[in-house]
Design a protein around this motif. Structure first.
Motif, PDB file in Angstrom:
ATOM      1  N   GLU A  30       3.558  12.822  -4.237  1.00 27.94           N
ATOM      2  CA  GLU A  30       4.936  12.771  -4.569  1.00 27.94           C
ATOM      3  C   GLU A  30       5.860  11.745  -4.929  1.00 27.94           C
ATOM      4  O   GLU A  30       7.006  12.005  -5.640  1.00 27.94           O
ATOM      5  CB  GLU A  30       5.990  13.484  -3.135  1.00 27.94           C
ATOM      6  CG  GLU A  30       5.126  14.705  -2.989  1.00 27.94           C
ATOM      7  CD  GLU A  30       5.386  15.107  -1.762  1.00 27.94           C
ATOM      8  OE1 GLU A  30       6.553  15.663  -0.809  1.00 27.94           O
ATOM      9  OE2 GLU A  30       4.409  15.097  -0.983  1.00 27.94           O
ATOM     10  N   GLN A 107      -5.272   3.902   3.508  1.00 25.23           N
ATOM     11  CA  GLN A 107      -5.987   3.170   2.815  1.00 25.23           C
ATOM     12  C   GLN A 107      -5.270   3.343   1.161  1.00 25.23           C
ATOM     13  O   GLN A 107      -6.039   2.854   0.706  1.00 25.23           O
ATOM     14  CB  GLN A 107      -6.977   4.498   2.275  1.00 25.23           C
ATOM     15  CG  GLN A 107      -7.340   5.458   3.351  1.00 25.23           C
ATOM     16  CD  GLN A 107      -8.017   6.627   3.011  1.00 25.23           C
ATOM     17  OE1 GLN A 107      -8.560   6.396   2.762  1.00 25.23           O
ATOM     18  NE2 GLN A 107      -7.328   8.090   3.389  1.00 25.23           N
ATOM     19  N   HIS A 127      -7.581  -1.311   2.981  1.00 27.40           N
ATOM     20  CA  HIS A 127      -8.511  -1.284   1.242  1.00 27.40           C
ATOM     21  C   HIS A 127      -7.413  -1.619   0.811  1.00 27.40           C
ATOM     22  O   HIS A 127      -7.765  -2.329  -0.902  1.00 27.40           O
ATOM     23  CB  HIS A 127      -8.297   0.171   0.864  1.00 27.40           C
ATOM     24  CG  HIS A 127      -8.983   1.075   1.113  1.00 27.40           C
ATOM     25  ND1 HIS A 127      -9.270   2.524   0.932  1.00 27.40           N
ATOM     26  CD2 HIS A 127     -10.084   1.217   2.423  1.00 27.40           C
ATOM     27  CE1 HIS A 127     -10.457   2.951   1.694  1.00 27.40           C
ATOM     28  NE2 HIS A 127     -11.113   2.443   2.381  1.00 27.40           N
ATOM     29  N   SER A 213      -8.839  13.117   0.778  1.00 30.20           N
ATOM     30  CA  SER A 213      -9.862  13.526   0.868  1.00 30.20           C
ATOM     31  C   SER A 213     -10.975  13.660   2.297  1.00 30.20           C
ATOM     32  O   SER A 213     -12.533  13.769   1.626  1.00 30.20           O
ATOM     33  CB  SER A 213      -9.933  13.753  -0.255  1.00 30.20           C
ATOM     34  OG  SER A 213     -10.593  12.845  -0.856  1.00 30.20           O
ATOM     35  N   SER A 215     -12.876  10.852   1.545  1.00 35.61           N
ATOM     36  CA  SER A 215     -13.965  10.112   1.199  1.00 35.61           C
ATOM     37  C   SER A 215     -14.547   8.870   1.382  1.00 35.61           C
ATOM     38  O   SER A 215     -15.771   8.431   0.683  1.00 35.61           O
ATOM     39  CB  SER A 215     -13.939  10.495   0.150  1.00 35.61           C
ATOM     40  OG  SER A 215     -13.485  11.397  -0.709  1.00 35.61           O
ATOM     41  N   PRO A 259       1.775  20.040   1.510  1.00 30.30           N
ATOM     42  CA  PRO A 259       2.635  18.975   1.158  1.00 30.30           C
ATOM     43  C   PRO A 259       3.542  17.774   2.097  1.00 30.30           C
ATOM     44  O   PRO A 259       3.983  18.239   3.345  1.00 30.30           O
ATOM     45  CB  PRO A 259       3.714  19.181  -0.138  1.00 30.30           C
ATOM     46  CG  PRO A 259       4.687  20.058   0.495  1.00 30.30           C
ATOM     47  CD  PRO A 259       2.553  20.545   0.797  1.00 30.30           C
TER      48      PRO A 259
HETATM   49  N1  APR Z   1       0.428  15.691   0.265  1.00 21.00           N
HETATM   50  C1  APR Z   1      -0.413  16.237   0.999  1.00 21.00           C
HETATM   51  N2  APR Z   1      -1.908  15.721   0.706  1.00 21.00           N
HETATM   52  C2  APR Z   1      -1.661  15.805  -0.100  1.00 21.00           C
HETATM   53  C3  APR Z   1      -0.394  15.383  -1.151  1.00 21.00           C
HETATM   54  C4  APR Z   1       0.532  15.950  -1.357  1.00 21.00           C
HETATM   55  N3  APR Z   1       1.845  15.998  -2.103  1.00 21.00           N
HETATM   56  N4  APR Z   1      -0.976  15.309  -2.497  1.00 21.00           N
HETATM   57  C5  APR Z   1      -2.577  15.537  -2.594  1.00 21.00           C
HETATM   58  N5  APR Z   1      -2.757  15.440  -1.377  1.00 21.00           N
HETATM   59  C6  APR Z   1      -3.845  15.582  -0.784  1.00 21.00           C
HETATM   60  C7  APR Z   1      -5.305  16.252  -1.258  1.00 21.00           C
HETATM   61  O1  APR Z   1      -5.108  17.451  -1.412  1.00 21.00           O
HETATM   62  C8  APR Z   1      -6.519  14.876  -1.448  1.00 21.00           C
HETATM   63  O2  APR Z   1      -7.012  15.239  -0.326  1.00 21.00           O
HETATM   64  O3  APR Z   1      -4.823  14.200  -0.840  1.00 21.00           O
HETATM   65  C9  APR Z   1      -6.065  13.815  -1.097  1.00 21.00           C
HETATM   66  C10 APR Z   1      -5.364  13.059  -1.831  1.00 21.00           C
HETATM   67  O4  APR Z   1      -7.425  12.492  -2.516  1.00 21.00           O
HETATM   68  P1  APR Z   1      -7.987  11.297  -3.088  1.00 21.00           P
HETATM   69  O5  APR Z   1      -7.139  11.078  -3.788  1.00 21.00           O
HETATM   70  O6  APR Z   1      -9.636  11.512  -2.638  1.00 21.00           O
HETATM   71  O7  APR Z   1      -6.701   9.588  -2.150  1.00 21.00           O
HETATM   72  P2  APR Z   1      -7.553   9.292  -1.206  1.00 21.00           P
HETATM   73  O8  APR Z   1      -8.413  10.062  -0.110  1.00 21.00           O
HETATM   74  O9  APR Z   1      -6.746   8.999  -0.051  1.00 21.00           O
HETATM   75  O10 APR Z   1      -9.319   7.791  -0.963  1.00 21.00           O
HETATM   76  C11 APR Z   1      -9.570   7.001  -0.380  1.00 21.00           C
HETATM   77  O11 APR Z   1     -11.290   6.590  -1.914  1.00 21.00           O
HETATM   78  O12 APR Z   1     -10.726   6.291  -4.023  1.00 21.00           O
HETATM   79  C12 APR Z   1     -10.787   5.747  -3.028  1.00 21.00           C
HETATM   80  O13 APR Z   1      -9.705   3.355  -2.661  1.00 21.00           O
HETATM   81  C13 APR Z   1     -10.105   4.838  -3.019  1.00 21.00           C
HETATM   82  O14 APR Z   1      -8.247   4.535  -1.056  1.00 21.00           O
HETATM   83  C14 APR Z   1      -8.369   5.375  -2.170  1.00 21.00           C
HETATM   84  C15 APR Z   1      -9.481   5.978  -1.268  1.00 21.00           C
END
Ligand code: APR
Length: 277
Positions: A30, A107, A127, A213, A215, A259
């Protein structure tokens, strides 16, 4: 607020250990920072397109350090131009209210929690931080000099001046590396607070997971430890995730589907008592 959510928050507050909040890219979405696994992330080097999972590796850095730096300086510029949002600010209020009972595991390398006002001592950047470089020879960490600027676009060339600014802190003038955890590297305590995060999970009275997510390894371990101990676990995410599944399987779990900017402020208001004053 749903009664069940209110009960779990009350149970968490009444517990002994810290209130642990764990965030991912979703909390910064956001603020306009693209999430890591979205579509936007490809990076072009010559005629080749690299996925972020390939760029964010020590292997890529070893092969093409200047390209990897260009990618990070571009992403750093995006982060620096973004501003913290209501969800980041809500966590600052929560820390102000809970003090040493609060702990933030993030992260995100974008630095928005710290810029919003979360304290360095209670924020574990597991991270790394895109504003920081690290000397490979002695492990020392340094802020990337302001002089490098925030105007890096996808085609900005890696200049001699940039090289010299990124080499100023290392013995012998060696190029420093970005202070981030890459996909082919492992967590440690010194740089990424691995053991401290596990300890926080073991002691947590309440875990709130926001916008991730699921991951990556350490966050999944944190979630699994809290779920196994049966401590309250609230998950806020725009989409279902392994964390929302954990919460839905746990008797003390709750999934807020949507969100962060919508779901987090009322939760923080409840935890700080602001919704009763
Ligand atoms: N509010 C809540 N959740 C949200 C919003 C929002 N406004 N927008 C997106 N999301 C959710 C998505 O549905 C998704 O599940 O946030 C998550 C983002 O996932 P990723 O892009 O995979 O990010 P993240 O989990 O932080 O990745 C973890 O992996 O890529 C590496 O090191 C990098 O720190 C990162 C780590």
């Amino acid at each position: 607020m749903d009664d069940r959510l209110g009960e779990l928050l009350a149970e968490g507050l009444a517990g002994d250990g810290p209130v642990v909040v764990m965030t991912g890219a979703g909390i910064s979405a956001e603020s306009g920072i693209p999430t890591f696994r979205g579509e936007e992330g490809y990076w072009t080097v010559g005629s080749a397109n690299y996925h972020p999972m390939e760029m964010a590796t020590y292997e890529a850095y070893r092969r093409m350090p200047e390209e990897v730096w260009r990618w990070y300086l571009y992403r750093r510029s995006v982060c620096r131009r973004a501003a913290p949002n209501d969800a980041h600010r809500a966590l600052v209020h929560l820390e102000e209210a809970l003090q040493d009972r609060f702990l933030l595991i993030t992260q995100n390398v974008d630095g928005l929690h710290r810029r919003a006002g979360s304290s360095a001592a209670r924020t574990f950047e597991i991270h790394g931080n895109i504003d920081v470089m690290r000397c490979e020879r002695d492990g020392s960490r340094h802020l990337i000099p302001e002089a490098i600027g925030e105007a890096w676009g996808p085609s900005s060339p890696f200049t001699d001046e940039a090289r010299s600014l990124l080499s100023g802190c290392c013995p012998g003038g060696a190029l420093a590396r970005p202070h981030v955890l890459w996909f082919d590297e492992t967590y440690d305590e010194e740089n990424f607070r691995f053991h401290s995060s596990i300890d926080a999970a073991v002691g947590a009275a309440l875990l709130i997971v926001i916008g991730t997510s699921g991951s990556t390894n350490l966050p999944m371990q944190v979630g699994a430890i809290v779920a196994r101990r049966g401590s309250p676990m609230i998950v806020i995410n725009r989409d279902p995730s392994p964390f929302s599944e954990m919460a839905e399987r746990s008797a003390a779990g709750y999934f807020c589907h949507g969100p962060a900017g919508e779901h987090l402020p009322p939760i923080v208001a409840r935890l700080t008592g602001a919704d009763r004053s």
